[in-house]
Design an enzyme around this catalytic site. Sequence first.
Site, PDB file in Angstrom:
ATOM      1  N   CYS A 277      -6.163  -0.696   8.756  1.00  0.00           N
ATOM      2  CA  CYS A 277      -4.948  -0.825   7.851  1.00  0.00           C
ATOM      3  C   CYS A 277      -4.593   0.646   7.299  1.00  0.00           C
ATOM      4  CB  CYS A 277      -5.205  -1.650   6.904  1.00  0.00           C
ATOM      5  SG  CYS A 277      -5.666  -3.398   7.404  1.00  0.00           S
TER       6      CYS A 277
ATOM      7  N   HIS B   5      -0.790  -5.623   2.691  1.00  0.00           N
ATOM      8  CA  HIS B   5      -1.759  -6.354   2.905  1.00  0.00           C
ATOM      9  C   HIS B   5      -1.692  -7.551   2.373  1.00  0.00           C
ATOM     10  CE1 HIS B   5      -5.305  -3.267   3.285  1.00  0.00           C
ATOM     11  NE2 HIS B   5      -5.359  -3.792   4.095  1.00  0.00           N
TER      12      HIS B   5
ATOM     13  N   GLU C  35       0.929  -1.184   0.073  1.00  0.00           N
ATOM     14  CA  GLU C  35      -0.314   0.029   0.016  1.00  0.00           C
ATOM     15  C   GLU C  35       0.745   1.295  -0.059  1.00  0.00           C
ATOM     16  OE1 GLU C  35      -3.101  -0.427  -0.845  1.00  0.00           O
ATOM     17  OE2 GLU C  35      -3.469  -2.461   0.206  1.00  0.00           O
TER      18      GLU C  35
END
Length: 192
Positions: A131, A155, A79
């Site tokens: 997250c 992730h 990410e």
Amino acid sequence: MTRVLLTAFEPYDRWTENSSWLALIELTQWYDGQADLTTRRYPVDLTLMSVQLKKDLQDDYDFAIHIGQSPGATLIKLEAIGLNVRSDGTPLLKDAPAAYQSSLPLPRCRDALVEAGIPCEVSHHAGTYLCNAALYLSQYYSHSFAMKTQSVFVHLPLSPAQAARDADRLPSMSTPMVSAALAMIIENMSGQ
């Protein structure tokens, strides 16, 4: 020596295990690389996670790699951007930047994993739950306190055992493969 903070999450909702924590346990059983690893397991609670993260980052690590499971994911997602937003649309922090983008070499990490046969992609949206909050707050705290720590959120798919026990039969990735991927990410970042 490169110092790395690795964080994972505890189980939540219907998940009696969390693939992120399983991967950290696996990694620490065999990792013998050059980085000095510190691992933490965070609660699935925004306020408690934020307090613990802020405290942990005071040690001014070189890198913070936050990991969490993503039920339904078919590959590892690096990410790149943390947004200042909660799942209800309100900001995580008032009067703070709208987003932070990771300055880490995520495409290089992705390429190394794919070359090793580990499915991976760079993603530009970590969602709007914990997250995303971990990624955003990690970058916000590092910036606000003039620390050198660079952050990323990773992730992970479910572990095979989690997928096997779940009625939805979601995709999974073996814990040894995920821990190998984490080691490769650490080594790629340490060598930037």
